[in-house]
Design a protein around this motif. Structure first.
Motif, PDB file in Angstrom:
ATOM      1  N   ARG A 134       0.823  -1.213   0.000  1.00  0.00           N
ATOM      2  CA  ARG A 134       0.000   0.000   0.000  1.00  0.00           C
ATOM      3  C   ARG A 134       0.853   1.257   0.000  1.00  0.00           C
ATOM      4  N   GLY A 135       2.021   1.173   0.611  1.00  0.00           N
ATOM      5  CA  GLY A 135       2.867   2.353   0.738  1.00  0.00           C
ATOM      6  C   GLY A 135       3.555   2.764  -0.548  1.00  0.00           C
ATOM      7  N   ILE A 136       3.602   1.866  -1.525  1.00  0.00           N
ATOM      8  CA  ILE A 136       4.228   2.169  -2.817  1.00  0.00           C
ATOM      9  C   ILE A 136       3.123   2.367  -3.840  1.00  0.00           C
ATOM     10  N   ASP A 137       3.074   3.523  -4.456  1.00  0.00           N
ATOM     11  CA  ASP A 137       2.007   3.839  -5.396  1.00  0.00           C
ATOM     12  C   ASP A 137       2.140   3.016  -6.672  1.00  0.00           C
ATOM     13  N   SER A 138       1.008   2.808  -7.342  1.00  0.00           N
ATOM     14  CA  SER A 138       1.015   2.054  -8.595  1.00  0.00           C
ATOM     15  C   SER A 138       1.895   2.730  -9.637  1.00  0.00           C
ATOM     16  N   PHE A 139       2.021   4.056  -9.572  1.00  0.00           N
ATOM     17  CA  PHE A 139       2.885   4.791 -10.491  1.00  0.00           C
ATOM     18  C   PHE A 139       4.335   4.351 -10.325  1.00  0.00           C
ATOM     19  N   VAL A 140       4.776   4.196  -9.074  1.00  0.00           N
ATOM     20  CA  VAL A 140       6.153   3.774  -8.809  1.00  0.00           C
ATOM     21  C   VAL A 140       6.347   2.325  -9.239  1.00  0.00           C
ATOM     22  N   PHE A 141       5.373   1.462  -8.923  1.00  0.00           N
ATOM     23  CA  PHE A 141       5.465   0.071  -9.359  1.00  0.00           C
ATOM     24  C   PHE A 141       5.550  -0.009 -10.885  1.00  0.00           C
ATOM     25  N   ALA A 142       4.729   0.784 -11.581  1.00  0.00           N
ATOM     26  CA  ALA A 142       4.744   0.771 -13.045  1.00  0.00           C
ATOM     27  C   ALA A 142       6.104   1.213 -13.569  1.00  0.00           C
ATOM     28  N   LEU A 143       6.691   2.211 -12.941  1.00  0.00           N
ATOM     29  CA  LEU A 143       8.019   2.681 -13.350  1.00  0.00           C
ATOM     30  C   LEU A 143       9.048   1.566 -13.226  1.00  0.00           C
ATOM     31  N   LEU A 144       8.984   0.804 -12.130  1.00  0.00           N
ATOM     32  CA  LEU A 144       9.911  -0.311 -11.932  1.00  0.00           C
ATOM     33  C   LEU A 144       9.686  -1.407 -12.966  1.00  0.00           C
ATOM     34  N   PHE A 145       8.411  -1.702 -13.254  1.00  0.00           N
ATOM     35  CA  PHE A 145       8.124  -2.786 -14.194  1.00  0.00           C
ATOM     36  C   PHE A 145       8.382  -2.388 -15.644  1.00  0.00           C
ATOM     37  N   VAL A 146       8.341  -1.107 -15.959  1.00  0.00           N
ATOM     38  CA  VAL A 146       8.752  -0.677 -17.294  1.00  0.00           C
ATOM     39  C   VAL A 146      10.215  -1.040 -17.524  1.00  0.00           C
ATOM     40  N   ALA A 147      11.033  -0.859 -16.472  1.00  0.00           N
ATOM     41  CA  ALA A 147      12.440  -1.252 -16.586  1.00  0.00           C
ATOM     42  C   ALA A 147      12.602  -2.764 -16.659  1.00  0.00           C
ATOM     43  N   ALA A 148      11.661  -3.506 -16.034  1.00  0.00           N
ATOM     44  CA  ALA A 148      11.793  -4.965 -15.979  1.00  0.00           C
ATOM     45  C   ALA A 148      11.219  -5.661 -17.206  1.00  0.00           C
ATOM     46  N   VAL A 149      10.023  -5.253 -17.656  1.00  0.00           N
ATOM     47  CA  VAL A 149       9.351  -5.964 -18.755  1.00  0.00           C
ATOM     48  C   VAL A 149       9.216  -5.126 -20.009  1.00  0.00           C
ATOM     49  N   GLY A 150       9.669  -3.877 -19.954  1.00  0.00           N
ATOM     50  CA  GLY A 150       9.616  -3.034 -21.135  1.00  0.00           C
ATOM     51  C   GLY A 150       8.393  -2.132 -21.160  1.00  0.00           C
ATOM     52  N   LEU A 151       8.349  -1.258 -22.161  1.00  0.00           N
ATOM     53  CA  LEU A 151       7.244  -0.325 -22.309  1.00  0.00           C
ATOM     54  C   LEU A 151       5.961  -1.059 -22.678  1.00  0.00           C
TER      55      LEU A 151
END
Length: 278
Positions: A134-151
């Motif tokens: 809950r403490g990590i916003d979906s925006f931050v998670f999305a930023l991390l996963f863009v680096a992991a799985v691509g755009l």
């Protein structure tokens, strides 16, 4: 009877003692109140400075914003099919992410509910894990996963799912903890297992409110996912960012109008479904 110095012996002395005690108590409460007000005032003074509030900049920036709004008319509808596709991506991201989060949230909510958890030692670790999500916003998670799985939208789905998992599971757990436990105990006395009792005694009671909560998060995630394109997670937010970068305000106006229409329709649909479930 001998008069002692520890306590007053007459009604007048007792009354005076009570008045004095109340006066001291009132003074102490008044001091605490002033200290609390001073602390709150100091907090907002510091926050005002840290937030960089500058009313002069606001006054000078409003005319510029007005010129931008004036230049946005008439809206540019030449790319409406593309915007519709990107908006559909946004709705799909929110739907899949919320559904995945809900499926993960239900078992985690059982672990994080003090009254039904089958392993009490896991209660606090489960709560801490949900707080971390809950403490990590979906925006931050999305930023991390863009680096992991691509755009693309997949990163947005994962970002939405992780944040919503923690938020929805916490709400589910709170609803379960507030549920009436009489049916659960009654089923347990028949010799039924722990999970069987949860399935037949607790789930039917809380299912409507859990479904209502899931619908709320789907509606919320549609709005939230409109900005995930800013980090390359697909959806209409990507076109929104492109329009802002190019200062193409007629195009930007069309995108914002489309977002408002879709969010309003989904808000009405979600509200109607929640009323049916109530």
């Amino acid at each position: 009877m001998a008069r002692t110095s520890e306590a007053p012996s007459t009604a007048a002395e007792r009354a005076l003692a009570r008045i004095e005690a109340e006066r001291r108590g009132f003074s102490a409460r008044r001091i605490r109140l002033w200290l609390t007000c001073g602390a709150i005032l100091a907090f907002y003074v510091v926050s005002w400075n840290l937030a960089g509030i500058d009313l002069q900049k606001l006054a000078s920036g409003l005319p510029k914003l007005g010129r931008w709004l004036a230049s946005a008319w008439p809206p540019d509808t030449s790319e409406l099919p593309l915007f519709a596709l990107r908006t559909a991506e946004t709705v799909a991201m929110a739907a899949i992410g919320t559904t995945l989060a809900t499926l993960l949230a239900i078992p985690m909510a059982v672990l994080a509910s003090r009254n039904v958890t089958p392993w009490p030692t896991l209660y606090y670790p489960a709560r801490w894990f949900l707080n971390a999500l809950r403490g990590i916003d979906s925006f931050v998670f999305a930023l991390l996963f863009v680096a992991a799985v691509g755009l693309g939208p997949f990163a947005g789905v994962l970002g939405i799912a992780l944040h919503t998992w923690g938020s929805a599971a916490k709400q589910f757990a709170d609803h379960i903890e507030n549920a009436e436990m009489g049916p659960f105990e009654a089923v347990r006395t028949t010799g039924a297992g722990h999970f069987t009792a949860i399935l037949y005694a607790v789930v039917p009671d809380v299912a409507p409110v859990l479904l209502s909560t899931a619908l709320f998060w789907w509606e919320f995630n549609v709005r939230a996912s409109t900005v995930l394109g800013v980090v390359g997670a697909g959806g209409i937010g990507q076109e929104l960012k492109n329009s802002m970068d190019l200062l193409d305000f007629p195009r930007l106006f069309t995108i914002i109008a489309l977002i408002l229409v879709v969010v309003t329709v989904l808000d009405q649909l979600s509200g109607w479904l929640r009323r049916r479930l109530a």
